[in-house]
Design an enzyme around this catalytic site. Structure first.
Site, PDB file in Angstrom:
ATOM      1  N   CYS A 125      13.685  11.143   7.006  1.00  0.00           N
ATOM      2  CA  CYS A 125      13.708  10.710   8.404  1.00  0.00           C
ATOM      3  C   CYS A 125      15.101  10.828   9.006  1.00  0.00           C
ATOM      4  O   CYS A 125      15.258  10.821  10.218  1.00  0.00           O
ATOM      5  CB  CYS A 125      13.207   9.276   8.516  1.00  0.00           C
ATOM      6  SG  CYS A 125      14.094   8.141   7.445  1.00  0.00           S
ATOM      7  N   LYS A 132       0.865  -1.182   0.000  1.00  0.00           N
ATOM      8  CA  LYS A 132       0.000   0.000   0.000  1.00  0.00           C
ATOM      9  C   LYS A 132       0.898   1.227   0.000  1.00  0.00           C
ATOM     10  O   LYS A 132       1.405   1.653   1.031  1.00  0.00           O
ATOM     11  CB  LYS A 132      -0.920   0.047   1.230  1.00  0.00           C
ATOM     12  CG  LYS A 132      -2.053   1.047   1.021  1.00  0.00           C
ATOM     13  CD  LYS A 132      -2.478   1.791   2.273  1.00  0.00           C
ATOM     14  CE  LYS A 132      -1.669   2.993   2.631  1.00  0.00           C
ATOM     15  NZ  LYS A 132      -1.575   4.076   1.648  1.00  0.00           N
ATOM     16  N   PRO A 133       1.146   1.791  -1.188  1.00  0.00           N
ATOM     17  CA  PRO A 133       2.010   2.971  -1.234  1.00  0.00           C
ATOM     18  C   PRO A 133       1.235   4.206  -0.787  1.00  0.00           C
ATOM     19  O   PRO A 133       0.020   4.156  -0.577  1.00  0.00           O
ATOM     20  CB  PRO A 133       2.371   3.072  -2.720  1.00  0.00           C
ATOM     21  CG  PRO A 133       1.261   2.409  -3.446  1.00  0.00           C
ATOM     22  CD  PRO A 133       0.626   1.414  -2.499  1.00  0.00           C
ATOM     23  N   GLU A 154       9.354   1.417  10.788  1.00  0.00           N
ATOM     24  CA  GLU A 154      10.399   2.421  10.519  1.00  0.00           C
ATOM     25  C   GLU A 154       9.716   3.773  10.619  1.00  0.00           C
ATOM     26  O   GLU A 154       9.027   4.207   9.695  1.00  0.00           O
ATOM     27  CB  GLU A 154      10.999   2.207   9.121  1.00  0.00           C
ATOM     28  CG  GLU A 154      11.730   0.892   8.944  1.00  0.00           C
ATOM     29  CD  GLU A 154      13.035   0.818   9.729  1.00  0.00           C
ATOM     30  OE1 GLU A 154      13.526   1.865  10.203  1.00  0.00           O
ATOM     31  OE2 GLU A 154      13.550  -0.291   9.887  1.00  0.00           O
ATOM     32  N   LEU A 155       9.886   4.449  11.757  1.00  0.00           N
ATOM     33  CA  LEU A 155       9.056   5.622  12.050  1.00  0.00           C
ATOM     34  C   LEU A 155       9.863   6.922  11.999  1.00  0.00           C
ATOM     35  O   LEU A 155      10.921   6.973  11.396  1.00  0.00           O
ATOM     36  CB  LEU A 155       8.370   5.401  13.404  1.00  0.00           C
ATOM     37  CG  LEU A 155       7.606   4.058  13.508  1.00  0.00           C
ATOM     38  CD1 LEU A 155       7.004   3.876  14.887  1.00  0.00           C
ATOM     39  CD2 LEU A 155       6.544   3.928  12.427  1.00  0.00           C
TER      40      LEU A 155
END
Ligand code: NAD
Length: 498
Positions: free
Chosen positions: A298, A189-190, A264-265
């Site tokens: 990030c 789900k991009p 991966e936040l």
């Protein structure tokens, strides 16, 4: 469905890479209810194309397809899956210029950055094509006289991959290649902001020979689609890259099916400059670490901590280097910083600046003429910041830098760790003892010493604290998609002897 956008497909050497559908069970699929959503170029506001807003049942159909495909995909030998991945890698190389063009048009980043991302993203496919051949189990010295013990590695099952818009290609391949190499079918789900890169990857995957149902791409309203994927018991692993806020939500929604989770936040990276550094060298590195992808990274150096003895010289050098950054449409040669992704990102950047200035910080602006266009935000620097300001506390995800002086290494460590995030950190000093002390003291998953660049296929990438769970890439990345199955073979004479 809307006719193919001439603007995007006409710019491609291979127009078939531009797909305005979901991809389910190797079929290009529109929404059954006919709903669609426009995708725009953040630099110009021009509509690039449309994507379907799938019905819930269509998302579930992608899981059905993956479920049907699982037995066949896991039954292939590891070297057979590797050959398909190698073919996919070769196709990414062959179509690298088209992929970079699609990415710059939908994401906004400079064409140079997009070309770099194609290479970076492709490198994960080549890496995991090899790693998939080395998913070794163990033999275990037995504690019983007549039993042989050991373990096998097996694919965890269907993996859902939910990805962000800032790295539309690499955040998919870093997950997809590991999952596929391990023998897991995937449902991607991009982000709705950058779907066309994902769909081009699916088209190339089909050409590479990835069987029907093994790779699926679903699109729709993000909360609705993600909720179905989280609640679906047949999906055994969920790998998410995105904000901490959404990551926490997906963890809650996945609890009822006890999935394997990789998260991966967000990050709020410190960039520590020691007193021994040349201020100009450190400032140029900090500018590169802050403004890459217009700060929408990030790994972006959000909080720059400079030893008080060189603070003023560093700030002068930083302003000069920041003002050399060229802002504009990412397709234009020589542009360093493209637009931000949308107007809400510009509003957030402005609110961070306003918050700091109203509380007494000093704003330093680029000397370049501001670029017209509602999504453009010129790079800025804030000095005289304090720890209660948004520029310190929040991940700005914008070209807004904040600098704070410190007086000793202990204070630098304490300041750097003053965040709920723990993804990337940077240290600039040539003093070995200081390097070791800072490296050990920093509560971050990644520490980069005297280097802006740190990521790549061999790197165990990931964060601590609220920056996430698990590692992607490196020798551990494939483990996110593998189960360890223990076996005990009873009745084996002399099994415990050597
Ligand atoms: P986001 O969390 O808004 O979106 C990420 C994905 O989640 C997208 O596919 C989006 O459609 C979906 N989503 C959004 N809202 C949702 C909801 N309410 N329910 C379910 N799904 C939802 O993040 P973003 O703005 O696309 O990306 C920026 C964030 O990603 C930053 O915080 C950045 O630090 C982080 N990021 C982390 C890494 C890493 O490796 N740690 C890499 C890149 C980006």
């Amino acid at each position: 469905m809307t006719a193919l956008s001439t603007t995007l497909s006409d710019r491609l050497q291979d127009p078939r890479l531009f797909r305005q559908y979901a991809y389910i069970n190797a079929r290009w699929t529109h929404a059954e209810n006919g709903r669609e959503e426009a995708v725009t170029d953040p630099a110009t506001g021009e509509v690039l194309g449309h994507i379907p807003v799938l019905e819930d049942a269509q998302v579930t159909a992608a899981v059905d397809a993956a479920d049907d495909a699982f037995a066949g995909w896991r039954a292939l030998r590891a070297d057979e899956r590797s050959e398909i991945l190698q073919a996919w890698y070769a196709l990414l190389q062959e179509h690298s210029e088209d992929l970079a063009t699609i990415m710059t048009l939908e994401q906004g980043k400079s064409i140079g950055d997009s070309r770099g991302e194609v290479q970076y993203g492709a490198s994960f496919i080549r890496w995991f094509a090899e790693e998939g051949k080395r998913t070794y189990g163990d033999t275990i010295p037995s504690h019983m006289p007549d039993a042989a013990l050991g373990s096998l590695k097996e694919p965890v099952g269907i993996a859902a991959l939910i990805t962000p818009w800032n790295f539309p290609l690499a955040m998919i391949t870093r997950k997809a290649a590991a999952a596929l190499a391990a023998g897991c079918p995937i449902v991607i789900k991009p982000s709705n902001e950058t779907p066309f890169t994902a769909l081009a990857l699916a088209e190339l995957g089909e050409r590479a020979g990835i069987p029907a149902g093994v790779l699926n791409v679903v699109l729709g309203e993000p909360p609705a689609v993600s909720k179905i994927l989280c609640a679906e018991p047949r999906i055994r692993a969920l790998s998410f890259t995105g904000s901490t806020r959404v990551g926490e939500l997906l963890m809650e929604q996945s609890a009822s099916t006890v999935k394997r989770l990789s998260m991966e936040l967000g990050g709020n990276a410190p960039f520590i400059v020691g007193p021994d550094m040349d201020p100009k060298e450190a400032a140029e590195a900090a500018v590169a670490a802050k403004y890459q992808t217009s700060g929408q990274d990030c790994l972006a150096a959000n909080r720059i901590l400079v030893h008080e003895s060189i603070h003023d010289a560093f700030v002068d050098a930083f302003r000069e280097s920041m003002s050399a950054q060229t802002v504009g449409n990412g397709l234009t040669d020589g542009v360093d910083l493209g637009p931000l992704i949308h107007d809400k990102a510009v509003e957030k950047a402005q609110s961070i600046v306003d918050d700091a200035v109203s509380a007494g910080a000093t704003l330093h602006e680029s000397t370049q003429t501001p670029v017209a266009g509602e999504n453009f935000f010129m790079p800025v620097l804030l000095t005289g910041i304090t720890r209660d300001m948004k520029v310190w506390r929040e991940e700005s995800f914008a070209p807004v830098a904040g600098v704070l002086p410190y007086s000793n290494d202990d204070e630098a460590i304490e300041l750097a760790n003053d965040t709920e995030y723990g993804l990337a950190s940077y240290v600039y000093t040539h003093d070995m003892r200081r390097i070791w002390k800072l490296m050990r003291g920093l509560e971050f998953g990644l520490v980069s010493v005297n280097s802006v660049k740190m990521t790549g296929a061999p790197v165990p990438f990931g964060g601590v604290k609220e920056s996430g769970l698990g590692r992607e890439g490196g020798s551990t990345g494939i483990e996110e998609y593998l189960e360890t199955k223990f076996f005990c073979l009873g009745g084996m004479a002399s099994a415990s002897g050597s």
